[in-house]
Write a protein that holds these residues in place. Sequence first.
Motif, short mmCIF file in Angstrom:
data_model
loop_
_atom_site.label_atom_id
_atom_site.label_comp_id
_atom_site.label_asym_id
_atom_site.label_seq_id
_atom_site.Cartn_x
_atom_site.Cartn_y
_atom_site.Cartn_z
N MET A 1 10.26 -7.38 -1.98
CA MET A 1 10.32 -6.14 -2.53
C MET A 1 11.58 -5.59 -2.08
O MET A 1 12.26 -5.99 -1.10
N HIS A 2 12.02 -4.64 -2.65
CA HIS A 2 13.16 -3.79 -2.11
C HIS A 2 12.85 -2.92 -1.26
O HIS A 2 11.80 -2.24 -1.36
N ALA A 3 13.89 -2.83 -0.36
CA ALA A 3 13.59 -1.59 0.73
C ALA A 3 14.90 -1.25 1.33
O ALA A 3 15.97 -1.91 1.05
N ALA A 4 15.00 -0.22 2.19
CA ALA A 4 16.14 0.23 2.93
C ALA A 4 15.98 -0.70 4.15
O ALA A 4 14.82 -0.89 4.92
N VAL A 5 17.04 -1.43 4.59
CA VAL A 5 16.95 -2.24 5.83
C VAL A 5 18.14 -1.94 6.61
O VAL A 5 19.48 -1.74 6.36
N MET A 87 10.24 3.18 3.99
CA MET A 87 11.51 3.45 2.73
C MET A 87 11.47 2.05 2.10
O MET A 87 12.44 1.29 2.28
N ALA A 88 10.61 1.54 1.25
CA ALA A 88 10.39 0.56 0.64
C ALA A 88 9.74 0.46 -0.58
O ALA A 88 9.08 1.81 -0.99
N GLU A 89 9.30 -0.31 -1.64
CA GLU A 89 8.69 -0.28 -2.75
C GLU A 89 7.17 -0.23 -2.53
O GLU A 89 6.41 0.47 -2.95
N TYR A 90 6.80 -1.08 -1.40
CA TYR A 90 5.32 -0.97 -1.21
C TYR A 90 5.27 -1.07 0.51
O TYR A 90 6.25 -1.11 1.23
N ALA A 91 4.01 -0.52 0.79
CA ALA A 91 3.82 -0.53 2.29
C ALA A 91 2.19 -0.77 2.50
O ALA A 91 1.53 -0.53 1.58
N VAL A 92 1.99 -1.28 3.72
CA VAL A 92 0.49 -1.14 4.26
C VAL A 92 0.21 0.14 4.75
O VAL A 92 0.70 0.61 5.62
N VAL A 93 -1.00 0.67 4.32
CA VAL A 93 -1.51 1.68 4.82
C VAL A 93 -3.06 1.27 5.36
O VAL A 93 -3.72 0.47 4.78
N ASP A 94 -3.28 2.07 6.50
CA ASP A 94 -4.44 1.95 7.41
C ASP A 94 -5.01 3.10 7.06
O ASP A 94 -4.85 4.12 7.09
N ARG A 95 -6.21 2.88 6.21
CA ARG A 95 -6.95 4.22 5.56
C ARG A 95 -7.47 5.24 6.64
O ARG A 95 -7.59 6.25 6.58
N ARG A 96 -7.46 4.72 8.07
CA ARG A 96 -7.85 5.69 8.98
C ARG A 96 -6.64 6.53 9.56
O ARG A 96 -6.60 7.38 10.36
N ARG A 97 -5.59 6.29 9.06
CA ARG A 97 -4.36 6.96 8.99
C ARG A 97 -3.86 7.60 8.01
O ARG A 97 -2.58 7.91 7.87
N ALA A 98 -4.64 7.82 6.93
CA ALA A 98 -4.31 8.27 5.83
C ALA A 98 -4.99 9.37 5.38
O ALA A 98 -6.36 9.70 5.95
N VAL A 99 -4.51 10.41 4.45
CA VAL A 99 -5.15 11.61 3.85
C VAL A 99 -5.08 11.63 2.57
O VAL A 99 -4.21 11.54 1.76
N PRO A 100 -6.39 11.55 1.85
CA PRO A 100 -6.30 11.60 0.44
C PRO A 100 -5.80 13.05 -0.27
O PRO A 100 -6.09 13.88 0.16
N LEU A 101 -5.17 13.03 -1.23
CA LEU A 101 -4.32 14.15 -1.80
C LEU A 101 -5.12 14.40 -2.96
O LEU A 101 -5.32 13.44 -3.85
N PRO A 102 -5.11 15.55 -3.38
CA PRO A 102 -5.65 15.78 -4.80
C PRO A 102 -4.75 15.17 -5.99
O PRO A 102 -3.44 15.18 -5.73
N ALA A 103 -5.15 14.94 -7.12
CA ALA A 103 -4.49 14.18 -7.92
C ALA A 103 -3.22 15.00 -8.61
O ALA A 103 -2.18 14.62 -9.07
N ASP A 104 -3.33 16.54 -8.38
CA ASP A 104 -2.41 17.24 -9.08
C ASP A 104 -1.44 17.79 -7.87
O ASP A 104 -0.57 18.73 -8.01
N SER A 105 -1.42 17.33 -6.67
CA SER A 105 -0.51 17.43 -5.63
C SER A 105 0.97 16.95 -5.92
O SER A 105 1.45 16.24 -6.82
N ASP A 106 1.89 17.72 -5.56
CA ASP A 106 3.13 17.54 -5.46
C ASP A 106 3.57 16.50 -4.38
O ASP A 106 3.87 16.63 -3.29
N PRO A 107 3.66 15.03 -4.69
CA PRO A 107 3.91 13.97 -3.68
C PRO A 107 5.23 14.33 -3.04
O PRO A 107 5.61 13.72 -1.72
#
Length: 321
Positions: A1-5, A87-107
């Motif tokens: 994947m592409h990333a900042a390195v 800072m990459a195309e993909y990342a691994v997320v631990d769901r315990r360290r994540a917050v769901p956002l409403p679909a209309d949020s400004d990411p």
Amino acid sequence: MHAAVVHSFDAPPRYGTIDTPQPRGPHEVLVDIVAAGLHPRVRSAADGTHYTCDGTLPMVPGIDGVGRTPEGELLYFVAPDGVPGTMAEYAVVDRRRAVPLPADSDPYAVAAAMNPGMSSWVALRRRVPLPPGASVLVLGATGNAGRLAVRIAKHLGAAHVVAAGRDPERLAVLGDTGGADVTVRLTGGEDDDAGLADAAADVDVVVDYLWGRPTEQALRAVLTARADRARPLAWIQIGSVAGPDITLPSAYLRAANVQLVGSGQGSVGVSDILAELPELAEQFTAGTLSADPLQVPLAEVEKAWTAPVPPEQRIVLTPGG
């Protein structure tokens, strides 16, 4: 994947490729990165100066971001330990360290604002819970995190907020529409003592993003001007933009009822930080707190790293361009 390195702590990250990380446990999921904020915390890790840096290179910077799961769910997340940064195309997320956002949020706004907002939000909720009606001094209020700290202090119940910083234009905005009741311009001269003594002598809490000489001056000015030196004062050290060290006369700690505490990784547990994310994210998605993101394609990371940015904006890197 592409990333900042990051290949060297003496140079900005470069756009390149690395192996795509893979989920390792039942709570982890691979997401498409939508936006990752370029925060001072990210810069300090990328140049090897942050106190958590272990010196390992190469590395992918980025400590948080907004990503989309394969099912289309939008998440704000803090990167887990031991995986490439955000800072990459993909990342691994631990769901315990994540917050769901409403679909209309400004990411992009969420990616820009959560990290700087988190600094004062966590400090005033977990390190020194803000008493209703308190008076607060934000030292370093003209930076992104300081500007948000003024509004967050008000949101959490402060009755009076003093904003102190160097930039007169940003201070004017804070005084007009930014939530500050009083502003004090810091010039580095002795006039700062009089301004702080007049405006902040009887504050209950100081949120300090500066440290260094400005904090030495502010401590002297505030403590010596207090009408009642036995009145408790909590001084929360969050950032060190003006320098990593101060000279602290011992008499200050005997002559006034001041408590010096830090707020950051280590002084606040990971579980406590994560517990605060849902409500803070809700304030940004609802528009109660706001940010002005500057979207930059990930491929331009090297240029973005040193590019001048308007004071009210924060760069977010977007892998999709």
